[in-house]
Scaffold this active site. Structure first.
Site, mmCIF file in Angstrom:
data_model
loop_
_atom_site.group_PDB
_atom_site.id
_atom_site.type_symbol
_atom_site.label_atom_id
_atom_site.label_comp_id
_atom_site.label_asym_id
_atom_site.label_seq_id
_atom_site.Cartn_x
_atom_site.Cartn_y
_atom_site.Cartn_z
ATOM 1 N N THR A 47 38.842 49.026 33.305
ATOM 2 C CA THR A 47 38.220 50.193 33.947
ATOM 3 C C THR A 47 37.649 51.152 32.908
ATOM 4 O O THR A 47 36.560 51.699 33.076
ATOM 5 C CB THR A 47 39.267 50.962 34.792
ATOM 6 O OG1 THR A 47 39.972 50.031 35.598
ATOM 7 C CG2 THR A 47 38.622 51.997 35.678
ATOM 8 N N TYR A 110 38.716 48.916 47.742
ATOM 9 C CA TYR A 110 37.778 49.227 48.833
ATOM 10 C C TYR A 110 38.080 48.524 50.145
ATOM 11 O O TYR A 110 38.185 49.173 51.186
ATOM 12 C CB TYR A 110 36.305 48.972 48.423
ATOM 13 C CG TYR A 110 35.330 49.554 49.410
ATOM 14 C CD1 TYR A 110 35.122 50.926 49.479
ATOM 15 C CD2 TYR A 110 34.649 48.740 50.300
ATOM 16 C CE1 TYR A 110 34.251 51.473 50.418
ATOM 17 C CE2 TYR A 110 33.777 49.270 51.243
ATOM 18 C CZ TYR A 110 33.582 50.638 51.295
ATOM 19 O OH TYR A 110 32.736 51.173 52.218
ATOM 20 N N TYR A 136 47.418 44.045 37.942
ATOM 21 C CA TYR A 136 47.119 45.439 37.602
ATOM 22 C C TYR A 136 47.113 46.259 38.889
ATOM 23 O O TYR A 136 46.248 46.088 39.740
ATOM 24 C CB TYR A 136 45.774 45.521 36.873
ATOM 25 C CG TYR A 136 45.321 46.911 36.486
ATOM 26 C CD1 TYR A 136 46.206 47.987 36.389
ATOM 27 C CD2 TYR A 136 43.985 47.148 36.176
ATOM 28 C CE1 TYR A 136 45.772 49.252 36.027
ATOM 29 C CE2 TYR A 136 43.536 48.411 35.808
ATOM 30 C CZ TYR A 136 44.435 49.456 35.728
ATOM 31 O OH TYR A 136 43.996 50.710 35.366
ATOM 32 N N ARG A 141 42.767 54.296 41.992
ATOM 33 C CA ARG A 141 41.400 53.762 41.935
ATOM 34 C C ARG A 141 41.108 52.780 43.061
ATOM 35 O O ARG A 141 39.988 52.721 43.558
ATOM 36 C CB ARG A 141 41.160 53.059 40.583
ATOM 37 C CG ARG A 141 40.988 54.024 39.426
ATOM 38 C CD ARG A 141 40.475 53.300 38.189
ATOM 39 N NE ARG A 141 40.352 54.195 37.045
ATOM 40 C CZ ARG A 141 39.284 54.931 36.786
ATOM 41 N NH1 ARG A 141 38.231 54.890 37.597
ATOM 42 N NH2 ARG A 141 39.247 55.713 35.718
ATOM 43 N N LYS A 164 50.478 45.263 34.755
ATOM 44 C CA LYS A 164 50.123 46.596 34.253
ATOM 45 C C LYS A 164 50.296 47.519 35.460
ATOM 46 O O LYS A 164 49.529 47.447 36.416
ATOM 47 C CB LYS A 164 48.683 46.622 33.740
ATOM 48 C CG LYS A 164 48.248 48.018 33.282
ATOM 49 C CD LYS A 164 46.775 48.056 32.872
ATOM 50 C CE LYS A 164 46.373 49.482 32.507
ATOM 51 N NZ LYS A 164 44.927 49.610 32.206
ATOM 52 N N ILE A 206 49.449 49.376 28.292
ATOM 53 C CA ILE A 206 48.013 49.187 28.043
ATOM 54 C C ILE A 206 47.438 50.588 28.164
ATOM 55 O O ILE A 206 47.387 51.161 29.250
ATOM 56 C CB ILE A 206 47.362 48.196 29.016
ATOM 57 C CG1 ILE A 206 47.897 46.785 28.737
ATOM 58 C CG2 ILE A 206 45.836 48.217 28.859
ATOM 59 C CD1 ILE A 206 47.414 45.714 29.696
#
Length: 292
Positions: A47, A110, A136, A141, A164, A206
């Site tokens: 990202t 989304y 992840y 987000r 993550k 990370i």
């Protein structure tokens, strides 16, 4: 097999020129800065790389440049994710992954799948992945949280080696650490919570801010993994203000401004993202001038 993922990885930003093209000397400078700062591995096309605004051609050229500059000095992880499972399979098939050690794949955004949908999405990736896969989870987000139960269910699959986790809910992180298989890695995706996660039994981070302060961040995590928590937390507390500043006006605007002030690369972004305000830049500048 995935032991190299313990410690500090950084989600590399993509330096741009003023006209929006990729600043390749800036990419070189950033990779070298991270390598010299003793980071354990590099994550490309995450990202923070503004990957959603990179064209297919951009991605290929950027990846090739990072591979060349890195020159096998550090392990590489590549971000291949999205909300269309089939297109991820196609991308894994079409991408030359010979220089990479793992794939980082984000929870679909989304279209808001159910937990069963998330499980089936990752199971399909697991069944087709040519490399170890890191899950992840970043609900801020994606709009969907992958629960601890779903993560633990996925942890039993052969190619899924870790997560993550950037959920922002520390109880969820603790549930995963408490109940995970022994060799399943829990890697923080939240810079401020990385050390507490390591102290609780996690495996590292990370990081976004780690590429701006690679020596300090990687040392902090190494100390945490070695059980030297007092020394580790002293570093965390010294970095706390800049951890706030880095995300105050969004990522990667904050980290790019840090990198600009440190002379690593400029802080141009691609729309719809914009550079940080003058007020925030002053705060970041002041912190860097006074740090240590």
């Amino acid at each position: 097999m995935s032991g190299f993922l313990r410690g500090t990885g950084v989600a590399l930003a993509t330096p741009f020129n003023e006209d929006g093209s990729i600043d390749y000397p800036g990419v070189t400078s950033l990779v070298d800065f991270c390598v010299k700062g003793n980071i354990e591995y590099l994550v490309v096309l995450g990202t923070t790389a503004e990957s959603v605004t990179l064209s297919k051609k951009d991605k290929v050229e950027l990846v090739n440049h990072i591979i060349k500059v890195n020159n096998k000095r550090l392990p590489l992880v590549i971000g291949i994710g999205g909300n269309n499972t089939q297109s991820i399979l196609d991308e894994m098939k079409d991408t030359d992954l010979s220089d990479f050690d793992a794939i980082l794949s984000v929870v679909p955004m989304y279209n808001k799948p159910t937990q069963e949908g998330i499980y089936q999405h990752y199971k399909t990736i697991n069944d087709n992945a040519p490399l170890p896969v890191l899950l992840y989870n970043v609900p801020s987000r994606t709009g969907t949280n992958m629960t601890a139960e779903t993560t633990l269910r996925l942890a039993k699959l052969e190619n899924i080696v870790g997560i993550k986790e950037a959920v922002g809910d520390f109880t969820q992180v603790l549930k995963i650490i408490k109940n995970k298989p022994q060799d399943f890695l829990v890697i923080s995706g939240d810079d401020a919570l990385a050390l507490p996660a390591v102290a609780a039994g996690g495996d590292g981070v990370i990081s976004v801010v780690g590429q701006g302060f690679p020596e300090e961040f990687s040392e902090m995590i190494r100390l945490g993994l070695a059980g030297q928590t007092q020394k580790a937390f002293a570093i965390l507390y010294s970095l706390l203000p800049v951890l706030d500043y880095a995300f105050e006006e969004g990522n990667p605007a904050g980290i790019k401004n840090i990198l600009k002030i440190k002379g690593i690369c400029d802080d141009y972004l691609r729309l719809p993202l914009v550079s940080v305000s003058k007020e925030l830049e002053e705060k970041i500048k002041k912190f860097i001038e006074n740090y240590k």
